[in-house]
Design a protein around this motif. Sequence first.
Motif, short mmCIF file in Angstrom:
data_model
loop_
_atom_site.label_atom_id
_atom_site.label_comp_id
_atom_site.label_asym_id
_atom_site.label_seq_id
_atom_site.Cartn_x
_atom_site.Cartn_y
_atom_site.Cartn_z
N ARG A 9 0.83 -1.21 0.00
CA ARG A 9 0.00 0.00 0.00
C ARG A 9 0.87 1.26 0.00
N TYR A 10 2.02 1.15 0.63
CA TYR A 10 2.94 2.28 0.69
C TYR A 10 4.37 1.76 0.49
N TYR A 35 -3.41 2.62 -13.41
CA TYR A 35 -3.48 4.07 -13.52
C TYR A 35 -2.52 4.69 -12.51
N GLN A 37 -2.15 8.43 -10.35
CA GLN A 37 -2.88 9.64 -9.98
C GLN A 37 -1.91 10.69 -9.52
N GLY A 42 -5.83 14.17 -12.34
CA GLY A 42 -6.73 13.02 -12.27
C GLY A 42 -5.94 11.73 -12.38
N LEU A 43 -6.56 10.70 -12.92
CA LEU A 43 -5.88 9.42 -13.13
C LEU A 43 -5.58 9.23 -14.61
N GLN A 45 -4.04 6.39 -17.55
CA GLN A 45 -3.82 4.97 -17.75
C GLN A 45 -2.37 4.69 -18.15
N TYR A 48 -2.78 -1.63 -19.92
CA TYR A 48 -3.96 -2.44 -19.71
C TYR A 48 -3.76 -3.82 -20.32
N LEU A 88 0.55 8.04 -6.83
CA LEU A 88 -0.42 7.10 -6.27
C LEU A 88 -0.91 6.23 -7.42
N PHE A 90 -3.20 3.01 -9.03
CA PHE A 90 -4.42 2.23 -8.87
C PHE A 90 -4.48 1.13 -9.93
N GLN A 105 -15.59 -0.04 -13.66
CA GLN A 105 -14.54 -0.98 -13.30
C GLN A 105 -14.39 -1.01 -11.77
N PHE A 107 -11.88 -0.92 -8.60
CA PHE A 107 -10.56 -0.38 -8.29
C PHE A 107 -10.01 -0.95 -6.99
N GLY A 108 -8.68 -1.09 -6.96
CA GLY A 108 -7.99 -1.40 -5.71
C GLY A 108 -7.90 -0.16 -4.85
N ASP A 109 -7.31 -0.31 -3.66
CA ASP A 109 -7.22 0.80 -2.71
C ASP A 109 -6.04 1.72 -2.95
N GLY A 110 -5.20 1.38 -3.91
CA GLY A 110 -4.11 2.27 -4.26
C GLY A 110 -2.80 1.91 -3.59
#
Lengths: 116, 114
Positions: A9-10, A35, A37, A42-43, A45, A48, A88, A90, A105, A107-110
Motif C-alpha cells: 500500500r505504501y 493508472y 494519480q 486526475g488518473l 492509464q 492495460y 499514487l 491504482f 470498473q 478499483f484497488g485501494d491504491g
Amino acid sequence: EAQVTQNPRYLITVTGKKLTVTCSQNMNHEYMSWYRQDPGLGLRQIYYSMNVEVTDKGDVPEGYKVSRKEKRNFPLILESPSPNQTSLYFCASSSNLDRLSNQPQHFGDGTRLSIL
Amino acid sequence: AQSVTQLDSHVSVSEGTPVLLRCNYSSSYSPSLFWYVQHPNKGLQLLLKYTSAATLVKGINGFEAEFKKSETSFHLTKPSAHMSDAAEYFCVVIRSSNTGKLIFGQGTTLQVKP
C-alpha cells in the motif's frame, strides 16, 4: 468478497532500485488496468490487459512494464524507478462483458510510491 | 475524442447546505459517465453512473447527477452536505469500451465546514 488487492500500500525507495507492485483480483475478470494519480491531473492509464498474455500501452507507459501470466494477477514493474514516478497508483479490473457495455470498473485501494 | 472538465478544483460548503460539483464532458457520441469519490488514503468508490438510461441518476449517500446533453454537463448534487462527504470527487467518461480506458477529470476537493 469481490475485490482488487494491491500490495504494497505504501513504499518509499530509492532511484534505480527495481520494484514490483502486485495487483490481484478474485472476480475472474479478463480486463485489468493500471493508472497513476497525480495532483491536478486526475488518473491516467499506464497499461492495460485484455486477457492472459495480452497487454498494451495506455497514455503514460514510459518507465513501466507489466505482465499477465495468470488471469488474476497483473503486476506493475518499475525496472529503474525515478523520482518522477512518485505517485499514487491504482489497479482496476472488469469483465469483458462489463467493459464492452460501459459498466464501471473495480478499483484497488491504491499504492503510494515515493522514489527518492 | 472524449474528455471531461471539472470546473472547480476546490469547493467549500457548510454542513447542511447543498453541494454542487460541476462537470462538463466532450464526446463524439452518447457517452457513459461516472462519478467516483476518493476519501483520504482510500481507494475509488463509485457514486453513480450514467449509461444512456434515465438522465437523472441517483447514487449512493444521497448524491445524484443529471445528464444534460444540450449543455454537455453531468453535475453532481446533494441537497444537504454531511461532514463525511469531505473527499475528492472525480468525473469520469469512458474513452473507449474496446480498450476500457477511462478519462478522469482533474478532481474536485470538497470541504465541508461545521
